[in-house]
Write a protein that holds these residues in place. Structure first.
Motif, PDB file in Angstrom:
ATOM      1  N   GLY A  37       0.759  -1.477  -0.054  1.00 14.48           N
ATOM      2  CA  GLY A  37       0.444  -0.016   0.718  1.00 14.48           C
ATOM      3  C   GLY A  37       0.566   0.704   0.286  1.00 14.48           C
ATOM      4  N   SER A  38       1.713   0.710   0.087  1.00 10.10           N
ATOM      5  CA  SER A  38       3.249   2.382   0.158  1.00 10.10           C
ATOM      6  C   SER A  38       4.439   1.626  -0.021  1.00 10.10           C
ATOM      7  CB  SER A  38       2.872   2.681   1.481  1.00 10.10           C
ATOM      8  OG  SER A  38       3.832   3.993   1.664  1.00 10.10           O
ATOM      9  N   ASP A  39       5.584   2.460  -0.078  1.00 13.98           N
ATOM     10  CA  ASP A  39       7.119   2.105  -0.149  1.00 13.98           C
ATOM     11  C   ASP A  39       6.974   0.814   0.775  1.00 13.98           C
ATOM     12  OD1 ASP A  39       6.673   4.524  -1.799  1.00 13.98           O
ATOM     13  OD2 ASP A  39       8.023   5.668  -0.865  1.00 13.98           O
ATOM     14  N   THR A  40       7.105   0.958   2.168  1.00 16.70           N
ATOM     15  CA  THR A  40       6.827  -0.106   2.895  1.00 16.70           C
ATOM     16  C   THR A  40       5.903  -0.819   3.347  1.00 16.70           C
ATOM     17  OG1 THR A  40       8.993   1.269   4.161  1.00 16.70           O
ATOM     18  CG2 THR A  40       7.721  -0.399   5.422  1.00 16.70           C
ATOM     19  N   HIS A  41       5.777  -2.146   3.247  1.00 19.38           N
ATOM     20  CA  HIS A  41       4.306  -2.754   3.974  1.00 19.38           C
ATOM     21  C   HIS A  41       4.040  -4.001   4.238  1.00 19.38           C
ATOM     22  CE1 HIS A  41      -0.080  -3.427   2.862  1.00 19.38           C
ATOM     23  NE2 HIS A  41      -0.396  -3.623   3.814  1.00 19.38           N
ATOM     24  N   TYR A  42       4.381  -4.546   5.862  1.00 19.50           N
ATOM     25  CA  TYR A  42       5.170  -5.502   6.332  1.00 19.50           C
ATOM     26  C   TYR A  42       3.495  -6.154   6.282  1.00 19.50           C
ATOM     27  CZ  TYR A  42       9.583  -4.823   6.238  1.00 19.50           C
ATOM     28  OH  TYR A  42      11.063  -3.362   5.742  1.00 19.50           O
ATOM     29  N   LEU A  43       3.275  -7.357   7.232  1.00 22.69           N
ATOM     30  CA  LEU A  43       2.221  -8.209   7.424  1.00 22.69           C
ATOM     31  C   LEU A  43       3.135  -8.774   9.437  1.00 22.69           C
ATOM     32  CD1 LEU A  43       0.059  -9.437   4.612  1.00 22.69           C
ATOM     33  CD2 LEU A  43      -0.043  -7.475   5.735  1.00 22.69           C
ATOM     34  N   VAL A  44       2.232  -8.689   9.955  1.00 23.69           N
ATOM     35  CA  VAL A  44       2.612  -9.940  11.021  1.00 23.69           C
ATOM     36  C   VAL A  44       1.544 -10.350  11.614  1.00 23.69           C
ATOM     37  CG1 VAL A  44       3.328  -9.470  13.115  1.00 23.69           C
ATOM     38  CG2 VAL A  44       4.141  -7.771  12.311  1.00 23.69           C
ATOM     39  N   VAL A  45       2.035 -11.812  11.082  1.00 24.81           N
ATOM     40  CA  VAL A  45       1.350 -13.205  11.274  1.00 24.81           C
ATOM     41  C   VAL A  45       1.325 -14.483  12.911  1.00 24.81           C
ATOM     42  CG1 VAL A  45       0.313 -14.549   9.823  1.00 24.81           C
ATOM     43  CG2 VAL A  45       1.353 -12.526   8.853  1.00 24.81           C
ATOM     44  N   PRO A  46       0.798 -14.473  13.515  1.00 25.27           N
ATOM     45  CA  PRO A  46       0.385 -15.437  14.247  1.00 25.27           C
ATOM     46  C   PRO A  46       1.169 -16.519  12.843  1.00 25.27           C
ATOM     47  CG  PRO A  46      -0.898 -14.598  14.360  1.00 25.27           C
ATOM     48  CD  PRO A  46      -0.548 -13.551  13.392  1.00 25.27           C
ATOM     49  N   LYS A  47       1.285 -17.326  14.075  1.00 27.04           N
ATOM     50  CA  LYS A  47       2.074 -19.290  13.453  1.00 27.04           C
ATOM     51  C   LYS A  47       0.976 -19.330  14.294  1.00 27.04           C
ATOM     52  CE  LYS A  47       6.708 -19.440  13.513  1.00 27.04           C
ATOM     53  NZ  LYS A  47       8.045 -19.820  13.726  1.00 27.04           N
ATOM     54  N   GLU A  48       0.402 -19.316  15.135  1.00 29.32           N
ATOM     55  CA  GLU A  48      -1.207 -20.184  14.658  1.00 29.32           C
ATOM     56  C   GLU A  48      -1.918 -19.842  14.410  1.00 29.32           C
ATOM     57  OE1 GLU A  48      -4.557 -20.619  19.405  1.00 29.32           O
ATOM     58  OE2 GLU A  48      -2.683 -18.936  19.206  1.00 29.32           O
TER      59      GLU A  48
END
Length: 138
Positions: A37-48
């Protein structure tokens, strides 16, 4: 617990070799969004595997707090006023696996991204909103 059909479960378990992780610990992974959605875009995801924000209970407050801490660490060199953190609110979700969006800079977001990731709208909520909501469920 993972879901064999879920792409985020595959990524977090290492079964998806195409996705490069930028962060991993015992409970969480993070990687770049494939449609940023912009220059930097991360997703933080639980393993569960957790389907969405709507399945969370008061017991998940620390999970949300930790997800935001990880997100902040990923963009620690970015002006924090230019970072948007949030979760899609069902039914407006494409992947049914809880994930936190970390997007920066906000000023670099396109019109569509600003709409899709509009903070505290009916379809995109902040970690603070989730913490407040879940705390009331305790």
């Amino acid at each position: 617990m993972s879901n064999d059909d879920c792409i985020f479960c595959k990524i977090s378990s290492g079964r998806d070799e195409k996705t490069q992780l930028v962060y991993e610990d015992e409970q969480f992974v993070s990687f770049k969004d494939h449609k940023p959605g912009s220059d930097t875009h991360y997703l933080v995801v639980p393993k569960e595997h957790l389907d969405s924000c709507k399945v969370l209970t008061g017991e998940h407050v620390d999970l949300i707090k930790r997800m935001k801490e990880i997100g902040k660490e990923l963009v620690k060199d970015v002006d924090q006023n230019q970072v948007r953190f949030g979760f899609h609110w069902p039914p407006i979700i494409l992947i049914k696996h809880l994930h936190l969006h970390v997007i920066a800079p906000v000023t670099g977001m396109s019109f569509m991204s600003r709409l899709i990731f509009r903070e505290n709208s009916w379809w995109f909520v902040s970690p603070e909103y989730m913490i407040e909501r879940l705390t009331k469920l305790k």
